[in-house]
Design an enzyme around this catalytic site. Structure first.
Site, PDB file in Angstrom:
ATOM      1  N   GLY A  12     -40.029  -3.880   4.961  1.00  0.00           N
ATOM      2  CA  GLY A  12     -38.979  -3.724   5.971  1.00  0.00           C
ATOM      3  C   GLY A  12     -39.363  -4.195   7.364  1.00  0.00           C
ATOM      4  O   GLY A  12     -38.712  -3.827   8.339  1.00  0.00           O
ATOM      5  N   SER A  13     -40.384  -5.044   7.466  1.00  0.00           N
ATOM      6  CA  SER A  13     -40.770  -5.470   8.824  1.00  0.00           C
ATOM      7  C   SER A  13     -39.668  -6.300   9.484  1.00  0.00           C
ATOM      8  O   SER A  13     -39.480  -6.240  10.699  1.00  0.00           O
ATOM      9  CB  SER A  13     -42.093  -6.236   8.808  1.00  0.00           C
ATOM     10  OG  SER A  13     -41.941  -7.510   8.234  1.00  0.00           O
ATOM     11  N   LEU A  84     -34.644  -9.289  -3.224  1.00  0.00           N
ATOM     12  CA  LEU A  84     -35.069 -10.264  -4.229  1.00  0.00           C
ATOM     13  C   LEU A  84     -34.066 -10.522  -5.344  1.00  0.00           C
ATOM     14  O   LEU A  84     -34.207 -11.476  -6.091  1.00  0.00           O
ATOM     15  CB  LEU A  84     -36.405  -9.829  -4.851  1.00  0.00           C
ATOM     16  CG  LEU A  84     -37.511  -9.546  -3.829  1.00  0.00           C
ATOM     17  CD1 LEU A  84     -38.806  -9.172  -4.532  1.00  0.00           C
ATOM     18  CD2 LEU A  84     -37.728 -10.729  -2.892  1.00  0.00           C
ATOM     19  N   ILE A  87     -27.577 -12.497  -5.780  1.00  0.00           N
ATOM     20  CA  ILE A  87     -26.342 -11.845  -5.345  1.00  0.00           C
ATOM     21  C   ILE A  87     -25.229 -12.179  -6.348  1.00  0.00           C
ATOM     22  O   ILE A  87     -24.986 -13.355  -6.639  1.00  0.00           O
ATOM     23  CB  ILE A  87     -25.956 -12.342  -3.929  1.00  0.00           C
ATOM     24  CG1 ILE A  87     -27.068 -12.005  -2.929  1.00  0.00           C
ATOM     25  CG2 ILE A  87     -24.638 -11.740  -3.467  1.00  0.00           C
ATOM     26  CD1 ILE A  87     -27.401 -10.537  -2.806  1.00  0.00           C
ATOM     27  N   HIS A 103     -35.858 -16.892   3.875  1.00  0.00           N
ATOM     28  CA  HIS A 103     -36.824 -17.277   2.849  1.00  0.00           C
ATOM     29  C   HIS A 103     -38.117 -17.707   3.537  1.00  0.00           C
ATOM     30  O   HIS A 103     -38.076 -18.477   4.507  1.00  0.00           O
ATOM     31  CB  HIS A 103     -36.257 -18.425   1.995  1.00  0.00           C
ATOM     32  CG  HIS A 103     -37.153 -18.766   0.851  1.00  0.00           C
ATOM     33  ND1 HIS A 103     -37.202 -18.005  -0.300  1.00  0.00           N
ATOM     34  CD2 HIS A 103     -38.072 -19.748   0.689  1.00  0.00           C
ATOM     35  CE1 HIS A 103     -38.107 -18.516  -1.117  1.00  0.00           C
ATOM     36  NE2 HIS A 103     -38.654 -19.573  -0.549  1.00  0.00           N
TER      37      HIS A 103
HETATM   38  C1  GAR Z   1     -40.145 -11.708   4.029  1.00  0.00           C
HETATM   39  O1  GAR Z   1     -41.242 -12.558   4.296  1.00  0.00           O
HETATM   40  C2  GAR Z   1     -38.993 -12.513   3.463  1.00  0.00           C
HETATM   41  O2  GAR Z   1     -38.927 -13.828   3.922  1.00  0.00           O
HETATM   42  C3  GAR Z   1     -39.308 -12.486   1.992  1.00  0.00           C
HETATM   43  O3  GAR Z   1     -39.772 -11.171   1.755  1.00  0.00           O
HETATM   44  C4  GAR Z   1     -40.489 -10.731   2.901  1.00  0.00           C
HETATM   45  C5  GAR Z   1     -40.072  -9.315   3.223  1.00  0.00           C
HETATM   46  O4  GAR Z   1     -40.902  -8.744   4.203  1.00  0.00           O
HETATM   47  N1  GAR Z   1     -38.153 -12.815   1.209  1.00  0.00           N
HETATM   48  C6  GAR Z   1     -38.231 -13.535   0.091  1.00  0.00           C
HETATM   49  O5  GAR Z   1     -39.282 -13.920  -0.378  1.00  0.00           O
HETATM   50  C7  GAR Z   1     -36.895 -13.851  -0.544  1.00  0.00           C
HETATM   51  N2  GAR Z   1     -37.027 -14.862  -1.565  1.00  0.00           N
HETATM   52  P1  GAR Z   1     -40.453  -7.439   4.984  1.00  0.00           P
HETATM   53  O6  GAR Z   1     -40.033  -6.416   3.940  1.00  0.00           O
HETATM   54  O7  GAR Z   1     -41.688  -7.005   5.719  1.00  0.00           O
HETATM   55  O8  GAR Z   1     -39.321  -7.808   5.893  1.00  0.00           O
END
Ligand code: GAR
Length: 186
Positions: A12-13, A84, A87, A103
């Site tokens: 969730g950052s 992930l 949709i 992404h």
């Molecule tokens: C993020 O880096 C985002 O780009 C990626 O998941 C991470 C979530 O980090 N998304 C994907 O890979 C989608 N294909 P977070 O939970 O710390 O925001």
């Protein structure tokens, strides 16, 4: 005030960065978080800021009940921030041009099913790419294929590990994602 619903199932950052950016601005409000992982770190953030959480599973995700629930939040934008699952078409059709994703690579490279989080950074480093970056794009029925809104790049040093790259990517994401949301909702 514009309402956004955040779809997130990771640490969730990015959700935190979005909350921080709009806090006290009175322009954009995260009105709900949709999550499919009971152990996701993002749920603690939801609790801290008292943002309602909608937990989903594969079945409820495309149900009428869930569609109606989303509707009650009157969202102006659905924002996938570390989400992930694909949709469902019904959702894409219900919110045309109103769903965006972030992404952690320069699409169309390193995208598609299974390409998420550290899998992406491992692949980019394994291929000895000189750079990587982020892509913010509209969501359609296919993984990572909707129209691109913005990309930002970062250099990769030969000594960079996948973790180093993840750090650079998160930095870009936290900077650009809230601004992209603000721009789209203006
Ligand atoms: C993020 O880096 C985002 O780009 C990626 O998941 C991470 C979530 O980090 N998304 C994907 O890979 C989608 N294909 P977070 O939970 O710390 O925001």
């Amino acid at each position: 005030m514009k309402n956004i619903i955040l779809f997130a199932s990771g640490a969730g950052s990015n959700v935190q960065a979005i909350i921080d950016y709009f806090e006290g601005k009175n322009t954009v409000k995260p009105v709900a978080i949709v999550c499919n992982k009971p152990e996701a770190g993002v749920l603690q953030i939801a609790q801290k800021y008292q943002i309602p959480v909608e937990m989903i599973d594969k079945q409820s995700f495309s149900s009428d009940e869930f569609m109606n629930k989303l509707n009650t939040y009157s969202p102006d934008l659905l924002v996938l921030a570390g989400f992930l699952w694909k949709i469902p078409a019904i959702l894409v059709q219900k919110y045309p041009g109103k769903i965006i994703n972030i992404h952690p690579a320069l699409l169309p490279n390193f995208g598609g099913k299974g390409m998420y989080g550290m899998h992406v950074h491992n692949a980019v480093i394994a291929q000895k790419e000189p750079e990587s970056g982020i892509t913010i794009h509209y969501v359609n029925e296919h993984y990572d294929e909707g129209n691109i809104i913005v990309q930002a790049h970062c250099k990769i040093e030969p000594s960079d590990t996948p973790e180093d790259l993840a750090h650079k990517i998160h930095h870009l994401e936290h900077f650009y994602f809230p601004k992209a949301i603000e721009f789209l909702l203006k």
